[in-house]
Design a protein around this motif. Structure first.
Motif, PDB file in Angstrom:
ATOM      1  N   SER A 174     -11.695 116.393 -42.615  1.00 38.49           N
ATOM      2  CA  SER A 174     -12.113 114.994 -42.627  1.00 38.49           C
ATOM      3  C   SER A 174     -11.561 114.267 -43.840  1.00 38.49           C
ATOM      4  O   SER A 174     -11.020 113.157 -43.737  1.00 38.49           O
ATOM      5  N   ALA A 175     -11.695 114.902 -45.029  1.00 40.30           N
ATOM      6  CA  ALA A 175     -11.263 114.239 -46.258  1.00 40.30           C
ATOM      7  C   ALA A 175      -9.759 113.986 -46.224  1.00 40.30           C
ATOM      8  O   ALA A 175      -9.292 112.913 -46.628  1.00 40.30           O
ATOM      9  N   ASP A 176      -9.016 114.932 -45.693  1.00 41.69           N
ATOM     10  CA  ASP A 176      -7.558 114.753 -45.606  1.00 41.69           C
ATOM     11  C   ASP A 176      -7.208 113.550 -44.749  1.00 41.69           C
ATOM     12  O   ASP A 176      -6.330 112.757 -45.074  1.00 41.69           O
ATOM     13  N   PHE A 177      -7.931 113.425 -43.620  1.00 42.67           N
ATOM     14  CA  PHE A 177      -7.670 112.310 -42.716  1.00 42.67           C
ATOM     15  C   PHE A 177      -7.963 110.978 -43.400  1.00 42.67           C
ATOM     16  O   PHE A 177      -7.169 110.040 -43.336  1.00 42.67           O
ATOM     17  N   LEU A 178      -9.124 110.936 -44.087  1.00 40.95           N
ATOM     18  CA  LEU A 178      -9.506 109.682 -44.733  1.00 40.95           C
ATOM     19  C   LEU A 178      -8.514 109.311 -45.825  1.00 40.95           C
ATOM     20  O   LEU A 178      -8.167 108.146 -45.999  1.00 40.95           O
ATOM     21  N   ARG A 179      -8.027 110.306 -46.557  1.00 45.52           N
ATOM     22  CA  ARG A 179      -7.120 110.013 -47.677  1.00 45.52           C
ATOM     23  C   ARG A 179      -5.812 109.422 -47.193  1.00 45.52           C
ATOM     24  O   ARG A 179      -5.150 108.701 -47.930  1.00 45.52           O
ATOM     25  N   GLY A 180      -5.456 109.695 -45.963  1.00 41.53           N
ATOM     26  CA  GLY A 180      -4.207 109.144 -45.448  1.00 41.53           C
ATOM     27  C   GLY A 180      -4.321 107.712 -44.945  1.00 41.53           C
ATOM     28  O   GLY A 180      -3.331 107.110 -44.550  1.00 41.53           O
ATOM     29  N   LEU A 181      -5.553 107.171 -44.925  1.00 37.92           N
ATOM     30  CA  LEU A 181      -5.734 105.826 -44.373  1.00 37.92           C
ATOM     31  C   LEU A 181      -5.456 104.762 -45.421  1.00 37.92           C
ATOM     32  O   LEU A 181      -5.736 104.962 -46.601  1.00 37.92           O
ATOM     33  N   PRO A 182      -4.898 103.616 -45.014  1.00 36.08           N
ATOM     34  CA  PRO A 182      -4.736 102.516 -45.968  1.00 36.08           C
ATOM     35  C   PRO A 182      -6.098 101.912 -46.334  1.00 36.08           C
ATOM     36  O   PRO A 182      -7.041 101.981 -45.541  1.00 36.08           O
ATOM     37  N   VAL A 183      -6.181 101.320 -47.512  1.00 35.07           N
ATOM     38  CA  VAL A 183      -7.469 100.791 -47.972  1.00 35.07           C
ATOM     39  C   VAL A 183      -7.922  99.620 -47.107  1.00 35.07           C
ATOM     40  O   VAL A 183      -9.108  99.279 -47.091  1.00 35.07           O
ATOM     41  N   LEU A 200      -8.734  96.805 -54.493  1.00 29.44           N
ATOM     42  CA  LEU A 200      -7.950  98.044 -54.583  1.00 29.44           C
ATOM     43  C   LEU A 200      -6.471  97.775 -54.361  1.00 29.44           C
ATOM     44  O   LEU A 200      -5.621  98.343 -55.019  1.00 29.44           O
ATOM     45  N   ARG A 201      -6.173  96.871 -53.408  1.00 34.31           N
ATOM     46  CA  ARG A 201      -4.777  96.581 -53.129  1.00 34.31           C
ATOM     47  C   ARG A 201      -4.110  95.940 -54.348  1.00 34.31           C
ATOM     48  O   ARG A 201      -3.002  96.268 -54.718  1.00 34.31           O
ATOM     49  N   ARG A 202      -4.880  95.027 -54.970  1.00 37.31           N
ATOM     50  CA  ARG A 202      -4.291  94.365 -56.142  1.00 37.31           C
ATOM     51  C   ARG A 202      -4.158  95.332 -57.315  1.00 37.31           C
ATOM     52  O   ARG A 202      -3.353  95.147 -58.202  1.00 37.31           O
ATOM     53  N   LEU A 203      -4.994  96.390 -57.329  1.00 38.98           N
ATOM     54  CA  LEU A 203      -4.852  97.402 -58.379  1.00 38.98           C
ATOM     55  C   LEU A 203      -3.689  98.344 -58.105  1.00 38.98           C
ATOM     56  O   LEU A 203      -3.416  99.239 -58.901  1.00 38.98           O
ATOM     57  N   GLY A 204      -3.064  98.187 -56.912  1.00 33.85           N
ATOM     58  CA  GLY A 204      -1.933  99.048 -56.594  1.00 33.85           C
ATOM     59  C   GLY A 204      -2.338 100.305 -55.889  1.00 33.85           C
ATOM     60  O   GLY A 204      -1.547 101.236 -55.747  1.00 33.85           O
ATOM     61  N   LEU A 205      -3.585 100.364 -55.427  1.00 30.69           N
ATOM     62  CA  LEU A 205      -4.019 101.546 -54.687  1.00 30.69           C
ATOM     63  C   LEU A 205      -3.851 101.243 -53.207  1.00 30.69           C
ATOM     64  O   LEU A 205      -4.593 100.447 -52.649  1.00 30.69           O
ATOM     65  N   ARG A 206      -2.869 101.834 -52.580  1.00 28.96           N
ATOM     66  CA  ARG A 206      -2.543 101.498 -51.199  1.00 28.96           C
ATOM     67  C   ARG A 206      -3.360 102.330 -50.219  1.00 28.96           C
ATOM     68  O   ARG A 206      -3.722 101.854 -49.163  1.00 28.96           O
ATOM     69  N   LEU A 207      -3.575 103.587 -50.551  1.00 26.26           N
ATOM     70  CA  LEU A 207      -4.245 104.492 -49.628  1.00 26.26           C
ATOM     71  C   LEU A 207      -5.604 104.875 -50.189  1.00 26.26           C
ATOM     72  O   LEU A 207      -5.842 104.830 -51.397  1.00 26.26           O
ATOM     73  N   LEU A 208      -6.483 105.265 -49.285  1.00 22.34           N
ATOM     74  CA  LEU A 208      -7.788 105.743 -49.739  1.00 22.34           C
ATOM     75  C   LEU A 208      -7.628 106.998 -50.588  1.00 22.34           C
ATOM     76  O   LEU A 208      -8.455 107.289 -51.442  1.00 22.34           O
ATOM     77  N   GLY A 209      -6.544 107.727 -50.349  1.00 25.76           N
ATOM     78  CA  GLY A 209      -6.281 108.918 -51.154  1.00 25.76           C
ATOM     79  C   GLY A 209      -6.068 108.561 -52.623  1.00 25.76           C
ATOM     80  O   GLY A 209      -6.522 109.284 -53.517  1.00 25.76           O
TER      81      GLY A 209
END
Lengths: 556, 202
Positions: A174-183, A200-209
């Motif tokens: 489950s965690a692997d799947f979630l980490r691959g999702l965009p924020v 998060l997007r503005r912080l440069g974090l593109r993925l939930l991972g």
């Protein structure tokens, strides 16, 4: 435990279109449609999205992009109401359904029973296919399925599934799947999620991972409760439990007659035990019914009616209602003698069904220590009178608000609850103050009022009398009274009501004038020289001061 | 905690009331009094088993109001023009009122059935009644300890109450509104001189 989530995208639009399909102007499922609240798009369907309509747009922007857009009002009750058949459709296949919100539900994943060996289809995907088939039968075409170890992941998986497809996340990943999702998927959680996704997007974090790699302290300091919750989920720590619903109990009772019965008496006798079972079934759940729908099926046709009880239904009351309902179906006069109650019904009765319409906790309706409500003796005696003259001939008088004397009262058949009464405590400007008339005529008898020169008195457009009332006579039953000189009078009080109604509606005046506007009218109080006082009403017959008089009430 | 004695304005009245209730419980005299409004004090006493005549709707309501306020059930039969608000203003408790506006041809049977369960039944007979039917109803009244008030003709009444010399106040030529009426109530009982009293009716 594996969880499966069923997601019906744009449920508000689907529900509104399903409702529209029942009306006379149905709209196709594929038509672009949006649900609006406060003139902003709340939900839009795929066809509208294809035209460029987006959530949050103003109505006129959406219409500019797609002129043939179907506009629907937001109604959360409707969404929930139309989701109920979906819940029961899923429940048929797999019990333990947990409704999350309209359009979204979860079930414990029905795994191995649906797996087909050698078909190359996973158990959960096969189950999803069966569910999808069921939902299509219930009228829902677009449903998506996701299966995972926990609820949150399953929902995410369902949202990434294709139409009628299933995304199954293997156990432990489950965690692997979630980490691959965009924020940006967080935006589906509501305004909170949209805000967090933006940050998060503005912080440069593109993925939930990327978000998951932050430290717990940093997350809780910067992103609050919601951010921490998402972070824990992405870490795979948080497991949301499923709160499944228990299916609503079956409280309706019915009895079928084979062969069909053709006399109301026989039916009444036979439904007794069913009525007792119905009341007992409610009592087992500490409930009483205050409104019951009685359905009787004839060989040809159905008779259905909702009965309201001033307190709560006992089995004897239910049997009475069945009797009344069947009698009402018979073509007899309103008056029935004691001997003629055993008449045949027009068509034999095949089935009688009781459906609880309104149920309330039994504690609210318990008898007081010294009894409450009507005395048993009175109830029995009145029931006997009802058997003689018909149930609606015995009435209970109640007060209600209004301006005219007849508007201020209502008569409710004994054993029914008054509904739709106007509130008494409002000021009701324009009503006649002072003592109320003791006789109020439901059908106002005609009257005549003349002045000293024996010319009929009228009221001008300015609200003035054309002459001083001098003599009057009223045609009150049983015998018309002779001409009576007037000792004193008061008026005219213009009747300033009903003008907001369309001509020909109830407000057009009791005179029944057919015209463009409701007739002008005025009220008078008149005392004859014999000391009897009357409430008279004058209604205009035309634009001038001609008119007709009638007796509204008497101060007898 | 000290016990304070009850403050009773008129001990004699309370005693009479209690004696009446004891008599009722013991099944003593079958002619019990039925409470009436203070308006009728000294004019007449309603006794169960009696038929009383009135000449107007207001008086019929007023005679039933006393019993209704005392917690009894009352009924009106044959009143197709019942003024609900007037009844409420007279003090009739509407939740303990049964109304049969149009009893039709079975009005005598309906009245008898109502008399069985209600304390005071106010009847407006749609037709004249013969002495025999009236006697049957009389017997029923005595057996069930009820009172029948009739607005209209009736062969034998215990007393007839009528309003003489009605004077409405509050109305002028084109001005004002009806406020109250002063009436001289007269009660005529067979074999006795008529009793008159001044009263203000709403």
């Amino acid at each position: 435990m594996r969880t499966m989530v069923v997601w019906c995208p744009d449920w508000s639009v689907t529900a509104a279109l399903l409702e529209r399909a029942d009306t006379d102007e149905p709209v196709g499922v594929e038509a672009p449609a949006v649900v609006l609240a406060n003139n902003r798009v709340v939900v839009c369907n795929a066809a509208a999205r294809a035209e460029g309509v987006r959530r949050g747009q103003r109505r006129r922007d959406a219409q500019a992009r797609c002129p043939e857009l179907v506009l629907l009002a937001a109604n959360p009750d409707r969404d929930a109401r139309w989701f109920e058949p979906v819940l029961s459709a899923v429940e048929e296949v797999r019990p333990g359904v947990a409704p999350l919100r309209p359009g979204l539900l979860a079930v414990p994943a029905p795994g191995r029973y649906f797996a087909r060996a050698g078909a190359g289809v996973d158990g959960e995907e096969a189950a999803a296919a069966v569910l999808a088939e069921h939902l299509v039968r219930a009228g829902v075409w677009d449903s998506r399925f996701g299966a995972a170890d926990d609820l949150y992941t399953a929902e995410r998986a369902a949202r990434s599934a294709p139409e009628q497809g299933c995304v199954a996340i293997p156990p432990g990943s489950s965690a692997d799947f979630l980490r691959g999702l965009p924020v940006t998927v967080l935006a589906d959680d509501g305004p909170e999620g949209a805000e967090l996704a933006g940050v998060l997007r503005r912080l440069g974090l593109r993925l939930l991972g990327d978000f998951a790699r932050l430290r717990a302290g940093e997350v809780s300091n910067r992103f609050g409760g919601y951010g921490t919750e998402v972070w824990r989920r992405v870490q795979g720590d948080e497991v949301t439990r499923l709160a499944s619903r228990t299916p609503p109990p079956e409280l309706a009772c019915e009895i079928a007659f084979e062969p069909p019965l053709d006399s109301a008496e026989a039916v009444t006798f036979s439904v007794r035990t069913t009525a007792e079972r119905f009341v007992a079934g409610l009592a087992d759940r500490q409930l009483v019914a205050t409104g019951v729908r009685v359905e009787a099926e004839f060989e040809e046709g159905v008779s259905a009616r909702t009965w309201l009880h001033p307190r709560c239904f006992t089995s004897r009351d239910l049997v009475d209602r069945v009797h009344w309902q069947l009698q009402a179906g018979m073509a007899t006069s309103g008056l029935r003698s004691r001997k003629s109650t055993g008449e045949d019904i027009t068509s034999p009765v095949t089935l009688v069904r009781f459906l609880p319409d309104t149920v309330e906790p039994a504690g609210d309706h318990a008898d007081g220590l010294w009894g409450g409500g009507a005395d048993d003796q009175v109830v029995r005696g009145v029931a006997r009178v009802q058997a003689m003259v018909g149930y609606d001939a015995v009435q209970v008088p109640v007060l209600q608000g209004g301006r005219g004397a007849a508007d201020r009262q209502a008569l409710v058949p004994w054993g029914e609850r008054p509904v739709g009464l106007r509130p008494v405590e409002r000021p009701w400007p324009g009503r006649i103050p002072g003592p109320a008339p003791s006789r109020v005529f439901a059908h106002p008898p005609p009257a005549e009022v003349v002045d000293e020169a024996a010319v009929p008195v009228g009221v001008t457009v300015r609200g003035l009398v054309t002459g001083e009332p001098w003599r009057f006579r009223v045609a009150v039953t049983p015998r018309a009274l002779p001409w009576m000189p007037i000792a004193s009078w008061a008026g005219p009080w213009p009747v300033d009501e009903g003008w907001w109604l369309v001509a020909g509606a109830a407000g057009a005046g009791a005179a029944g004038v057919a015209g463009a506007a409701p007739a002008r009218a005025a009220r008078f109080q008149v005392v004859g020289v014999d000391g009897r006082a009357w409430l008279l009403r004058w209604s205009a017959l035309g634009p001038d001061a001609r008119g007709s008089w009638e007796v509204e009430a008497a101060y007898d | 905690m000290s016990v304070r004695p009850l403050e009773i304005a008129d001990p004699q009245q309370v005693l009479d009331q209690l004696r009446g209730r004891i008599a009722a419980l013991q099944g003593g005299p079958s002619r019990l009094t039925v409470p009436v409004l203070p308006l009728f004090d000294g004019l007449l006493t309603l006794r169960t088993g009696g038929v009383y005549g009135v000449d107007s709707a207001t008086l019929g309501m007023a005679l039933a109001a006393g019993a209704s306020q005392a917690g009894e059930w009352v009924g009106f039969a044959g009143w197709d023009d019942f003024g609900v608000e007037a009844a409420h203003q007279q003090g009739i408790v509407l939740s303990r009122t049964v109304l049969v506006p149009a009893p039709g041809e079975h009005w005598l049977e309906v009245t008898a059935a109502l008399v069985d369960v209600l304390k005071v039944v106010v009847l407006r007979p749609p037709a004249t009644v013969d002495a025999k039917s009236a006697a049957i109803l009389d017997a029923r009244l005595r057996a069930r300890s009820a009172v029948l008030v009739v607005q209209g003709d009736w062969p034998r009444c215990e007393a007839r109450v009528a309003a003489e010399r009605v004077a409405w106040a509050g109305l002028d030529a084109g001005r004002g509104r009806l406020r109250e009426r002063r009436v001289t109530l007269v009660a005529r009982q067979p074999g006795r001189a008529p009793v008159r009293t001044e009263a203000v009716l709403p």
